[in-house]
Design a protein around this motif. Structure first.
Motif, PDB file in Angstrom:
ATOM      1  N   THR A 102       0.763  -1.093   0.164  1.00  0.00           N
ATOM      2  CA  THR A 102      -0.010   0.063   0.111  1.00  0.00           C
ATOM      3  C   THR A 102       0.976   1.283  -0.090  1.00  0.00           C
ATOM      4  O   THR A 102       0.390   2.311  -0.785  1.00  0.00           O
ATOM      5  CB  THR A 102      -0.700   0.168   1.351  1.00  0.00           C
ATOM      6  OG1 THR A 102      -1.783  -1.168   1.223  1.00  0.00           O
ATOM      7  CG2 THR A 102      -1.771   1.191   1.327  1.00  0.00           C
ATOM      8  N   ARG A 156       3.881   1.481  -0.982  1.00  0.00           N
ATOM      9  CA  ARG A 156       4.723   1.433  -2.317  1.00  0.00           C
ATOM     10  C   ARG A 156       3.610   1.852  -3.444  1.00  0.00           C
ATOM     11  O   ARG A 156       4.207   3.267  -4.161  1.00  0.00           O
ATOM     12  CB  ARG A 156       5.106   0.046  -2.798  1.00  0.00           C
ATOM     13  CG  ARG A 156       6.052   0.108  -3.882  1.00  0.00           C
ATOM     14  CD  ARG A 156       6.519  -1.384  -4.289  1.00  0.00           C
ATOM     15  NE  ARG A 156       7.447  -1.780  -3.211  1.00  0.00           N
ATOM     16  CZ  ARG A 156       6.939  -2.895  -2.540  1.00  0.00           C
ATOM     17  NH1 ARG A 156       5.868  -3.573  -2.585  1.00  0.00           N
ATOM     18  NH2 ARG A 156       7.818  -3.321  -1.344  1.00  0.00           N
ATOM     19  N   ASN A 157       2.526   1.748  -3.423  1.00  0.00           N
ATOM     20  CA  ASN A 157       1.436   2.382  -4.272  1.00  0.00           C
ATOM     21  C   ASN A 157       1.139   3.896  -3.902  1.00  0.00           C
ATOM     22  O   ASN A 157       1.220   4.538  -4.990  1.00  0.00           O
ATOM     23  CB  ASN A 157       0.175   1.545  -4.104  1.00  0.00           C
ATOM     24  CG  ASN A 157       0.246   0.051  -4.653  1.00  0.00           C
ATOM     25  OD1 ASN A 157       1.245  -0.091  -5.482  1.00  0.00           O
ATOM     26  ND2 ASN A 157      -0.572  -0.699  -4.182  1.00  0.00           N
ATOM     27  N   GLU A 158       1.155   4.238  -2.808  1.00  0.00           N
ATOM     28  CA  GLU A 158       1.005   5.443  -2.438  1.00  0.00           C
ATOM     29  C   GLU A 158       1.916   6.427  -2.801  1.00  0.00           C
ATOM     30  O   GLU A 158       1.963   7.519  -3.314  1.00  0.00           O
ATOM     31  CB  GLU A 158       0.695   5.692  -0.991  1.00  0.00           C
ATOM     32  CG  GLU A 158      -0.894   5.106  -0.499  1.00  0.00           C
ATOM     33  CD  GLU A 158      -1.057   5.306   0.941  1.00  0.00           C
ATOM     34  OE1 GLU A 158       0.006   5.699   1.724  1.00  0.00           O
ATOM     35  OE2 GLU A 158      -2.214   5.135   1.309  1.00  0.00           O
ATOM     36  N   ASN A 192       4.183   5.668  -5.374  1.00  0.00           N
ATOM     37  CA  ASN A 192       4.102   5.805  -6.831  1.00  0.00           C
ATOM     38  C   ASN A 192       2.941   6.770  -7.087  1.00  0.00           C
ATOM     39  O   ASN A 192       3.242   7.462  -7.936  1.00  0.00           O
ATOM     40  CB  ASN A 192       3.656   4.529  -7.359  1.00  0.00           C
ATOM     41  CG  ASN A 192       4.881   3.527  -7.314  1.00  0.00           C
ATOM     42  OD1 ASN A 192       5.861   4.023  -7.269  1.00  0.00           O
ATOM     43  ND2 ASN A 192       4.635   2.136  -7.282  1.00  0.00           N
ATOM     44  N   GLU A 193       1.715   6.866  -6.300  1.00  0.00           N
ATOM     45  CA  GLU A 193       0.642   7.805  -6.751  1.00  0.00           C
ATOM     46  C   GLU A 193       1.305   9.390  -6.536  1.00  0.00           C
ATOM     47  O   GLU A 193       1.190  10.030  -7.367  1.00  0.00           O
ATOM     48  CB  GLU A 193      -0.595   7.365  -5.980  1.00  0.00           C
ATOM     49  CG  GLU A 193      -1.178   6.482  -6.398  1.00  0.00           C
ATOM     50  CD  GLU A 193      -2.213   6.161  -5.620  1.00  0.00           C
ATOM     51  OE1 GLU A 193      -2.785   7.002  -4.681  1.00  0.00           O
ATOM     52  OE2 GLU A 193      -3.189   5.011  -5.732  1.00  0.00           O
ATOM     53  N   LEU A 194       2.175   9.282  -5.292  1.00  0.00           N
ATOM     54  CA  LEU A 194       2.807  10.582  -4.933  1.00  0.00           C
ATOM     55  C   LEU A 194       3.484  11.016  -6.261  1.00  0.00           C
ATOM     56  O   LEU A 194       3.669  12.322  -6.341  1.00  0.00           O
ATOM     57  CB  LEU A 194       3.145  10.738  -3.685  1.00  0.00           C
ATOM     58  CG  LEU A 194       3.970  11.994  -3.061  1.00  0.00           C
ATOM     59  CD1 LEU A 194       2.874  12.751  -3.132  1.00  0.00           C
ATOM     60  CD2 LEU A 194       4.505  11.568  -1.853  1.00  0.00           C
ATOM     61  N   LYS A 195       4.372  10.048  -6.613  1.00  0.00           N
ATOM     62  CA  LYS A 195       5.363  10.480  -7.846  1.00  0.00           C
ATOM     63  C   LYS A 195       4.794  10.988  -8.746  1.00  0.00           C
ATOM     64  O   LYS A 195       4.882  11.950  -9.371  1.00  0.00           O
ATOM     65  CB  LYS A 195       6.554   9.341  -8.069  1.00  0.00           C
ATOM     66  CG  LYS A 195       7.397   8.982  -7.030  1.00  0.00           C
ATOM     67  CD  LYS A 195       8.080   7.910  -7.486  1.00  0.00           C
ATOM     68  CE  LYS A 195       9.419   7.438  -6.493  1.00  0.00           C
ATOM     69  NZ  LYS A 195      10.081   6.149  -6.824  1.00  0.00           N
ATOM     70  N   GLY A 196       3.590  10.272  -9.120  1.00  0.00           N
ATOM     71  CA  GLY A 196       2.634  10.551 -10.455  1.00  0.00           C
ATOM     72  C   GLY A 196       2.215  12.016 -10.015  1.00  0.00           C
ATOM     73  O   GLY A 196       2.177  13.187 -10.917  1.00  0.00           O
ATOM     74  N   CYS A 197       1.645  12.176  -8.895  1.00  0.00           N
ATOM     75  CA  CYS A 197       1.015  13.700  -8.593  1.00  0.00           C
ATOM     76  C   CYS A 197       2.111  14.684  -8.834  1.00  0.00           C
ATOM     77  O   CYS A 197       2.139  15.726  -9.325  1.00  0.00           O
ATOM     78  CB  CYS A 197       0.557  13.739  -7.296  1.00  0.00           C
ATOM     79  SG  CYS A 197      -0.797  12.748  -7.037  1.00  0.00           S
ATOM     80  N   GLU A 230       5.010  14.457 -10.584  1.00  0.00           N
ATOM     81  CA  GLU A 230       5.099  14.762 -11.949  1.00  0.00           C
ATOM     82  C   GLU A 230       4.076  15.385 -12.825  1.00  0.00           C
ATOM     83  O   GLU A 230       4.369  16.264 -13.511  1.00  0.00           O
ATOM     84  CB  GLU A 230       5.208  13.309 -12.715  1.00  0.00           C
ATOM     85  CG  GLU A 230       5.685  13.223 -14.337  1.00  0.00           C
ATOM     86  CD  GLU A 230       7.087  13.772 -14.278  1.00  0.00           C
ATOM     87  OE1 GLU A 230       7.419  14.362 -15.349  1.00  0.00           O
ATOM     88  OE2 GLU A 230       7.986  13.627 -13.312  1.00  0.00           O
TER      89      GLU A 230
END
Length: 401
Positions: free
Chosen positions: A41, A43-45, A47-52, A54
């Motif tokens: 979870t 790790r997913n968050e 990745n989502e944060l990295k996406g945000c 970006e």
């Protein structure tokens, strides 16, 4: 030797320990699974944060691009507004004058005309001027009154907007101003007697800012579409260009001493800059108008140049001058008391207005200096010795349209 009872107790304890250990193991497995789920979870968050991040970074870049685009559009709009005012600045060619245009020969007095004096309804030896059609206003270098007057079309008197505090070199004074041009919210003034060019606010300005010093600006003042400033130095027989931020300026015409060579000037007065940055110069004491292309080492004679005189092939101390879209030069032929035009490549000129002897009648001039057209093609002349500004209306009956 252990009794049967003791063995039963030991066996029971071992069973309980095994059960407890098994429970601990199962609990540990559950905790491990939960921990793995939490890590997944997290790790997913991440990745989502990295996406945000970006997305934000891209969004920020997009915003920057939008801001830059808006800045560019704003500058284009400013440039367009500036270009709409160009005909009023006496710099870029007039675009609406037909090759066979004529003007009604009786001029209309739009400023002054009440004899020389320092009253607000009077002028005293007017020189250069600018017309602001957007506000129906003329700005006049009222030279011998050491002031700039703002004169509305609908009024019978003017208003002092620069100088007017007596002859002097204070920042709130002028000394025989020779020309004035409009630069958005400011006036740029040839303060000839003080050997300087000053910038003065158009609205409620109480003093000027010296932008060029130690220069004899006898009226030669122009500004191009990039807001580069051009000034003719009457004493040094040269024209200089100041880009924004320049301190010294660059010689763009003349600069080889006084003389009549094609690379020389002799008493340059008024200047005009066209859209190609070619500079037209009233070379007064050579009785000619010169055109210097951008970057050229010498000029081309486009009017006069055959000695002083009153023949149509000659000029006599030229001053104000403008150029239309066809390359036709209109010049104030001061000592001949006429406005004369020279078509591109012509060997002689033709009289536009005046030329009826020196006088104060509506069809006469007395030492004309400044010269301008408005957007309708009407001609304005500073009639120096008659202390007035005359407007000669274009003759619409002669139009080919």
């Amino acid at each position: 030797m252990a009794t049967n009872q003791e063995m039963d107790v030991e066996h029971q304890v071992n069973e309980e320990d095994i059960h407890a250990l098994r429970s601990c193991y199962e609990a540990l497995q559950n905790e491990t699974r939960v921990l793995k789920e939490c890590c997944e979870t997290l790790r997913n968050e991440i990745n989502e944060l990295k996406g945000c991040v970006e997305v934000f970074r891209n969004g920020s870049h997009t915003i920057k691009n939008c801001c830059e685009g808006l800045r560019n559009e704003n500058q284009k709009l400013k440039d367009r507004v500036w270009q709409l005012e160009i005909p009023l600045r006496n710099t870029t060619e007039i675009n609406n004058i037909e090759v066979n245009a004529k003007w009604i020969q009786n001029g209309i007095t739009v400023a002054g005309g009440h004899g020389f004096g320092n009253g607000l309804n009077q002028l005293w030896a007017p020189h250069g001027f600018s017309v602001d059609e957007n506000h129906q206003t003329i700005y006049i270098a009222d030279s011998d009154n050491h002031r700039i007057l703002e004169w509305n079309y609908s009024t019978l008197s003017g208003r002092v907007v620069a100088g007017g505090n007596g002859k002097g070199n204070r920042k709130d004074q002028l000394d025989f101003p020779r020309n004035v041009i409009i630069d958005t919210d400011n006036l740029i003034i040839c303060d000839w007697g003080n050997r300087r060019v000053v910038r003065w606010p158009r609205r409620d300005g109480t003093e000027g800012e010296i932008i060029i010093s130690d220069i004899e600006c006898f009226g030669g003042l122009a500004i191009d579409e990039s807001r580069n400033l051009y000034v003719a130095d009457f004493q040094k027989n040269e024209v200089k260009r100041w880009k924004q931020g320049d301190i010294q300026g660059t010689v763009v015409a003349g600069g080889h001493g006084d003389g009549n060579g094609l690379n020389q000037l002799n008493g340059p007065t008024y200047i005009f800059v066209d859209r190609n940055h070619s500079i037209y110069i009233s070379d007064k004491d050579n009785h000619r108008v010169m055109m210097w292309k951008e970057g050229a080492q010498e000029g081309i004679i486009v009017a006069g140049g055959r000695g002083k005189g009153n023949d149509l092939t000659q000029l006599k101390y030229p001053y104000g001058m403008v150029v239309d879209q066809l390359g036709t030069v209109y010049v104030a032929d001061s000592w001949n008391n006429r406005i004369i035009r020279w078509s591109k490549g012509a060997v002689e000129g033709s009289i536009v207005v005046g030329g009826n002897g020196e006088g104060e009648q509506p069809n006469q001039l007395s030492y004309p200096i400044g010269l301008l057209f408005d957007r309708q093609g009407h001609l304005y002349v500073a009639d120096h010795n008659n202390h007035r500004i005359l407007k000669f209306q274009i003759d619409s009956s002669n139009s080919s349209s």
